[in-house]
Design a protein around this motif. Structure first.
Motif: not given
Length: 278
Positions: A60, A63-64, A67, A69, A229, A234, A237, A261
């Motif tokens: 997780s 994956q997060f 991206q 973030f 997000l 997301s 995750a 979101h």
């Protein structure tokens, strides 16, 4: 490939690698896993059979993070390191203590370049398996940050992102003039997510620590921005990679993961210290 700097966790002598085996002069031996990491965590340093973050939490997190973030935090760390070591041709040794699946170490490599030797340690074997497989040019070891398997005064930069650590070990492994960066959640970090989890959410309490022994305080960093997000994946995750997952009821977990979101405050503080020169 980075040079081998690991030391034996039993006798503290240097480890040498022959094939897939690390050995010291006292014939203590440690096998390299097929993914490329070495397990230097002694049994008496474990507090459970398989300590640290598990595979699901790490997946997780990957994956997060991939991206982007939290990319501004990695950029701030890399920029600060380069400000303190402006000569890009200077060879440096960098340790990420408690590096997880390797995201921040890899981001720092993109910023700092090939003249830096990158090492990562984590108490989680699943984390080291993921990191070593994804980033084979770096050195990874399963190890406690309270017993770092590196020699005294061997590290130019020590990065610690959220992970626990021993102040004595930080001071020990840093070279004179070495840089220490500790990133942790500041007061408003993910406050909107906490509002979804807790009935009466409170800001993070931020403890300002005095300089460590033989360390000089440098200006701290504040990394604060808004992030959105964009989808349920997301959000899920993020929830699974944070301790909030274990605090949330099944009902609140389901509610979070059904949101289309989520707008968030991202709020990090970074303590920066430099080891005094001899």
């Amino acid at each position: 490939m980075n040079p081998i700097l690991w030391r034996c966790p039993l006798c503290h002598d240097p480890l040498n690698q022959t094939g897939r085996t690390f050995t010291c002069a006292n014939r203590h031996s440690f096998d390299q896993a097929k993914e490329g990491y070495v397990n230097l965590l002694l049994v008496n340093r474990k507090h459970s059979t398989d300590p640290g973050d598990n595979k699901a939490m790490l997946e997780s997190r990957r994956q997060f993070l991939q991206q982007g973030f939290y990319a501004p935090l990695a950029t701030a760390l890399g920029t600060t390191i380069r400000e303190h070591f402006p000569d890009a041709t200077q060879a440096l040794t960098l340790l990420d203590a408690g590096c997880g699946e390797g995201y921040y170490l890899n981001q720092l490599a993109q910023i700092l370049g090939a003249n830096v030797h990158y090492y990562g340690t984590d108490i989680s074997r699943a984390a080291m398996r993921m990191a070593a497989k994804q980033y084979p040019a770096m050195q990874f070891a399963v190890a406690s940050s309270f017993a770092v398997p590196l020699p005294d005064a061997s590290v130019d930069v020590l990065v610690r992102v959220f992970a626990p650590a021993s102040e004595a070990e930080i001071t020990r492994v840093l070279k004179p003039g070495g840089l220490y960066l500790w990133a942790y959640p500041a007061a408003q970090h993910l406050f909107e997510l906490r509002q979804l989890i807790y009935d009466a959410p409170q800001p993070h309490s931020v403890e300002v620590l005095p300089p460590l022994e033989a360390m000089q305080q440098c200006p701290a960093l504040a990394v604060n921005y808004r992030a959105t997000l964009p989808d349920q994946a997301s959000i899920g995750a993020l929830l699974h990679m944070t301790p909030y997952y274990w605090s949330a009821s099944a009902e609140k977990q389901a509610h979070c993961q059904q949101l289309p979101h989520l707008d968030l405050t991202v709020d990090f503080a970074v303590t920066v210290m430099k080891k005094e020169s001899l």
